[in-house]
Design an enzyme around this catalytic site. Structure first.
Site, PDB file in Angstrom:
ATOM      1  N   ARG A   1      23.957 135.623   0.004  1.00 52.48           N
ATOM      2  CA  ARG A   1      22.988 135.542   1.100  1.00 52.48           C
ATOM      3  C   ARG A   1      23.183 136.724   2.061  1.00 52.48           C
ATOM      4  NH1 ARG A   1      19.804 131.423   2.471  1.00 52.48           N
ATOM      5  NH2 ARG A   1      20.698 129.958   1.011  1.00 52.48           N
TER       6      ARG A   1
ATOM      7  N   THR B   1      17.410 131.724  16.425  1.00 50.86           N
ATOM      8  CA  THR B   1      18.846 131.832  16.712  1.00 50.86           C
ATOM      9  C   THR B   1      19.592 131.398  15.447  1.00 50.86           C
ATOM     10  OG1 THR B   1      18.762 129.595  17.609  1.00 50.86           O
ATOM     11  CG2 THR B   1      18.592 131.414  19.203  1.00 50.86           C
TER      12      THR B   1
ATOM     13  N   ASN C   1       9.685 132.469  15.049  1.00 54.10           N
ATOM     14  CA  ASN C   1       9.302 131.636  13.905  1.00 54.10           C
ATOM     15  C   ASN C   1       8.248 130.638  14.349  1.00 54.10           C
ATOM     16  OD1 ASN C   1       9.522 130.443  11.267  1.00 54.10           O
ATOM     17  ND2 ASN C   1      10.740 128.800  12.177  1.00 54.10           N
TER      18      ASN C   1
ATOM     19  N   MET D   1      10.690 131.241   3.665  1.00 59.17           N
ATOM     20  CA  MET D   1      11.461 130.062   3.269  1.00 59.17           C
ATOM     21  C   MET D   1      12.904 130.413   2.886  1.00 59.17           C
ATOM     22  SD  MET D   1       9.255 127.813   3.839  1.00 59.17           S
ATOM     23  CE  MET D   1       9.898 126.323   3.096  1.00 59.17           C
TER      24      MET D   1
ATOM     25  N   HIS E   1       7.091 126.767  13.471  1.00 62.65           N
ATOM     26  CA  HIS E   1       7.620 125.588  12.786  1.00 62.65           C
ATOM     27  C   HIS E   1       6.632 124.435  12.942  1.00 62.65           C
ATOM     28  CE1 HIS E   1      10.578 122.905  11.067  1.00 62.65           C
ATOM     29  NE2 HIS E   1      10.242 122.035  12.006  1.00 62.65           N
TER      30      HIS E   1
ATOM     31  N   LEU F   1      18.604 132.072   7.170  1.00 60.38           N
ATOM     32  CA  LEU F   1      19.073 133.408   7.548  1.00 60.38           C
ATOM     33  C   LEU F   1      20.515 133.341   8.042  1.00 60.38           C
ATOM     34  CD1 LEU F   1      15.782 134.414   9.336  1.00 60.38           C
ATOM     35  CD2 LEU F   1      16.663 135.393   7.200  1.00 60.38           C
TER      36      LEU F   1
ATOM     37  N   GLU G   1      -1.355 125.941  14.587  1.00 65.22           N
ATOM     38  CA  GLU G   1      -0.405 127.040  14.346  1.00 65.22           C
ATOM     39  C   GLU G   1      -1.129 128.369  14.477  1.00 65.22           C
ATOM     40  OE1 GLU G   1       2.058 126.750  10.830  1.00 65.22           O
ATOM     41  OE2 GLU G   1       1.961 124.564  10.842  1.00 65.22           O
TER      42      GLU G   1
ATOM     43  N   GLY H   1       0.535 132.403   3.448  1.00 65.55           N
ATOM     44  CA  GLY H   1       0.176 133.478   4.373  1.00 65.55           C
ATOM     45  C   GLY H   1      -0.945 133.182   5.343  1.00 65.55           C
ATOM     46  N   SER H   2      -1.203 131.894   5.613  1.00 63.82           N
ATOM     47  CA  SER H   2      -2.306 131.625   6.550  1.00 63.82           C
ATOM     48  C   SER H   2      -1.940 132.016   7.980  1.00 63.82           C
ATOM     49  CB  SER H   2      -2.745 130.159   6.477  1.00 63.82           C
ATOM     50  OG  SER H   2      -1.776 129.314   7.038  1.00 63.82           O
TER      51      SER H   2
HETATM   52  C1  GRF Z   1       3.546 126.746   8.084  1.00 68.60           C
HETATM   53  O1  GRF Z   1       3.317 125.370   8.160  1.00 68.60           O
HETATM   54  C2  GRF Z   1       4.638 127.152   9.028  1.00 68.60           C
HETATM   55  O2  GRF Z   1       4.673 126.381  10.193  1.00 68.60           O
HETATM   56  C3  GRF Z   1       5.880 126.902   8.214  1.00 68.60           C
HETATM   57  O3  GRF Z   1       5.534 127.280   6.911  1.00 68.60           O
HETATM   58  C4  GRF Z   1       4.131 127.162   6.744  1.00 68.60           C
HETATM   59  C5  GRF Z   1       3.646 128.496   6.311  1.00 68.60           C
HETATM   60  O4  GRF Z   1       2.271 128.491   6.013  1.00 68.60           O
HETATM   61  N1  GRF Z   1       7.002 127.627   8.753  1.00 68.60           N
HETATM   62  P1  GRF Z   1       1.496 129.856   5.803  1.00 68.60           P
HETATM   63  O5  GRF Z   1       2.225 130.613   4.699  1.00 68.60           O
HETATM   64  O6  GRF Z   1       1.522 130.608   7.092  1.00 68.60           O
HETATM   65  O7  GRF Z   1       0.121 129.452   5.391  1.00 68.60           O
END
Ligand code: GRF
Length: 204
Positions: free
Chosen positions: A58, A134, A100, A83, A102, A86, A167, A11-12
């Site tokens: 799913r 997408t 998202n 994770m 990534h 979808l 990020e 959750g960062s």
């Molecule tokens: C991050 O590296 C994000 O880019 C990827 O999953 C990780 C999630 O980290 N999709 P956090 O849970 O936001 O700390």
């Protein structure tokens, strides 16, 4: 005006969104033990858990998830370390209003273990990408990217932590642009009204 954030773990990125003042109406996790749920609760955001294990398919999970999201009538759905693959029905339902983050410079290194794969490939530039979601995994229109230099002797963990710092810069920025109505999807590209930079070079 609100955002629903989907998480599975640490959750960062969620924390970065909350600290940036993004109006988060709910945080939904598919895992009850996601650390991000505590981050959300500590900041007074509503939390929900929808465990995928309880669903036979799913499609059934995605239908329930979509219904839960719709309860909050968000303008934007933000995946932040969610994770789960979808279904096309789910991504199409939220088309143009689901994003998202990534941990690579897409379209390089879609999927998992991006930092180790970047090192193994010997690339000198790595980074992270915020994109619209997408049906095809990690492939939607790119909103913003941050580039990070790969250093001699880098480990996957060291590289990951420098990328993660970026990020936390680009995701709140992308979400703010969206909420301000400044993102225009043009085919597979995204334009920001006002021409703010959609590429950042990390200084460290
Ligand atoms: C991050 O590296 C994000 O880019 C990827 O999953 C990780 C999630 O980290 N999709 P956090 O849970 O936001 O700390």
């Amino acid at each position: 005006m609100s955002v629903v954030v989907l998480i599975s773990g640490r959750g960062s990125n969620l924390q970065a969104l909350l600290e940036a003042g993004v109006p988060v109406s709910a945080v939904i996790s598919n895992r009850a033990d996601a650390k991000g749920l505590q981050i959300a609760a500590a900041r007074g955001a509503a939390t929900q858990v929808l465990e995928h294990r309880g669903f036979a398919t799913r499609e059934a999970f995605d239908d329930a998830l979509a219904a839960k999201i719709d309860e909050f009538t968000p303008r934007l759905v933000a995946l932040a370390g969610f994770m789960r693959l979808l279904t096309p029905a789910f991504t199409q339902r939220f088309a143009g209003r689901i994003m998202n983050i990534h941990p690579s410079l897409l379209p390089a290194f879609q999927g998992l273990d991006t930092h180790a794969r970047a090192l193994a490939a010997g690339v000198k530039l790595h980074g992270c990408t915020v994109h619209f979601v997408t049906p095809e995994l990690d492939s939607g229109p790119i909103v913003i990217q941050a580039a990070v230099a790969v250093r001699a002797g880098d480990t996957a963990d060291a590289l990951a932590s420098r990328v993660l710092r970026q990020e936390h810069v680009i995701y709140p920025r992308a979400v703010r642009w969206f909420l301000e109505g400044r993102l225009v999807i043009e085919g597979s590209a995204v334009r920001v009204k006002g021409n703010d930079a959609q590429l950042i070079f990390a200084a460290d």
